[in-house]
Design an enzyme around this catalytic site. Structure first.
Site, PDB file in Angstrom:
ATOM      1  CG  HIS A  20     -15.588 -10.037   9.864  1.00 43.86           C
ATOM      2  ND1 HIS A  20     -15.744  -9.163   8.811  1.00 43.86           N
ATOM      3  CD2 HIS A  20     -14.386  -9.757  10.420  1.00 43.86           C
ATOM      4  CE1 HIS A  20     -14.673  -8.382   8.730  1.00 43.86           C
ATOM      5  NE2 HIS A  20     -13.843  -8.728   9.690  1.00 43.86           N
ATOM      6  N   GLY A  62       4.072  -6.459  11.598  1.00 38.46           N
ATOM      7  CA  GLY A  62       4.568  -6.837  12.914  1.00 38.46           C
ATOM      8  C   GLY A  62       3.502  -6.931  13.970  1.00 38.46           C
ATOM      9  CG  HIS A 122     -15.973 -18.953  14.886  1.00 41.00           C
ATOM     10  ND1 HIS A 122     -16.355 -19.071  13.568  1.00 41.00           N
ATOM     11  CD2 HIS A 122     -14.749 -18.357  14.890  1.00 41.00           C
ATOM     12  CE1 HIS A 122     -15.400 -18.563  12.800  1.00 41.00           C
ATOM     13  NE2 HIS A 122     -14.421 -18.126  13.574  1.00 41.00           N
ATOM     14  NE  ARG A 144      -9.628  -1.301   7.345  1.00 40.53           N
ATOM     15  CZ  ARG A 144     -10.667  -2.004   6.942  1.00 40.53           C
ATOM     16  NH1 ARG A 144     -11.407  -2.662   7.816  1.00 40.53           N
ATOM     17  NH2 ARG A 144     -10.979  -2.072   5.659  1.00 40.53           N
ATOM     18  CB  SER A 175     -10.646  -7.000  14.447  1.00 39.68           C
ATOM     19  OG  SER A 175     -10.884  -8.118  13.616  1.00 39.68           O
ATOM     20  CG  ASN A 212     -12.791  -4.783  10.131  1.00 43.20           C
ATOM     21  OD1 ASN A 212     -12.214  -3.747   9.812  1.00 43.20           O
ATOM     22  ND2 ASN A 212     -13.218  -5.669   9.238  1.00 43.20           N
TER      23      ASN A 212
END
Length: 288
Positions: A125, A271, A115, A129, A111, A127
């Site tokens: 941005h 988590g 800025h 996965r 990810s 990412n």
């Protein structure tokens, strides 16, 4: 290739892509001759974390944050990788494909959010996965977030992603561009978050190698086009008024990430490391 080999191959690729991107960004810092060239060139600092806060106290993987702050070009950029596993809560499992049958999960990915010091250099941005429950799939994408939109930058960014998509499936670009436009939309502001790009999820064509190759190409394409856009503008001067526009835009960006972003929700509800999850927030922002 069995599922364990697939998990390892994906995790290894995300780590390698992280290294490639960090090297590209540090080279930009070295080459900058713009308004902040008198600063020391920025460098990434890495911080590892372990996911040990599950209900049963078991270790659930972890990740590495790579953060650069206060550079010549990058005001704040994070390139984070993680590989985690565990069990979804019953409530959250209802929203994840395959988790209603078995709440166990595995997730690995990269990810990135950048800025920039200059409002003339677009934020970005990216990412990608790989998720495994009783099903498995790839997801991700890249989108441009310019406080001061530049038509040529936007066109070149989209052309690069379109070329990437066309190398794998001619139907991908139109589908994933539309998905990006719809996903990265700030509903309460009635405006897009940025200039778009591509967004895809639950990609499982039945050919894992094909889907993995596309996901790898998204990462490589990003690491070609975005540094090129940075270099196009990084030595330009900017005005205080342009900086104010940038800070207000960042406020909208933060609103989207905190209210609508699925990645933020996924991380916080499984988590994950809060510092890594909220890495996407800008270092400074304003609201009108």
């Amino acid at each position: 290739m069995n599922i364990q080999e697939k998990k390892q191959a994906a995790a290894d690729w995300f780590k390698d892509l992280r290294d490639q991107i960090c090297a590209s960004f540090e080279a930009i810092e070295d080459d900058n001759q713009g308004p902040m060239a008198d600063r020391e060139a920025g460098r990434f600092e890495r911080k590892t974390w372990d996911r040990t806060n599950q209900a049963d106290g078991a270790q659930g993987g972890g990740g590495t944050m790579s953060i650069m702050r206060g550079g010549r070009v990058f005001e704040k950029v994070g390139v984070n990788i993680s590989t985690v596993h565990g069990t979804f809560t019953p409530e959250f499992a209802k929203n994840i494909p395959g988790a209603d049958e078995d709440p166990s999960f595995f997730a690995t990915g990269i990810s990135l959010v950048a800025h920039m010091n200059s409002p003339r250099v677009p934020a970005v941005h990216m990412n990608t996965r790989f998720i495994v429950t009783t099903k498995d799939w790839f997801g991700g994408g890249a989108d441009l977030n310019a406080p001061l939109p530049n038509a040529q930058d936007t066109e070149d960014f989209h052309k690069a992603l379109e070329g990437c998509c066309n190398r794998h499936d001619p139907a991908y670009y139109a589908k994933y561009k539309k998905w990006c436009d719809e996903y990265f939309y700030i509903q309460h502001r009635n405006r897009a978050r940025g200039e778009g790009g591509i967004f895809y999820d639950q990609l499982n064509s039945g050919d894992w190698a094909k889907d993995f190759a596309f996901t790898q190409d998204v990462g490589r394409t990003f690491n070609e086009i975005y540094p090129a856009l940075i270099r196009r503008h990084m030595n330009e001067e900017w005005t205080p008024e342009e900086r104010e526009t940038q800070l207000e835009y960042r406020g909208y960006y933060a609103e989207f990430n905190l209210v609508y972003d699925r990645g933020t929700t996924f991380g916080l509800k499984t988590g994950g490391n809060v510092e890594a999850i909220l890495m996407s927030l800008p270092p400074e922002a304003k609201w009108p």
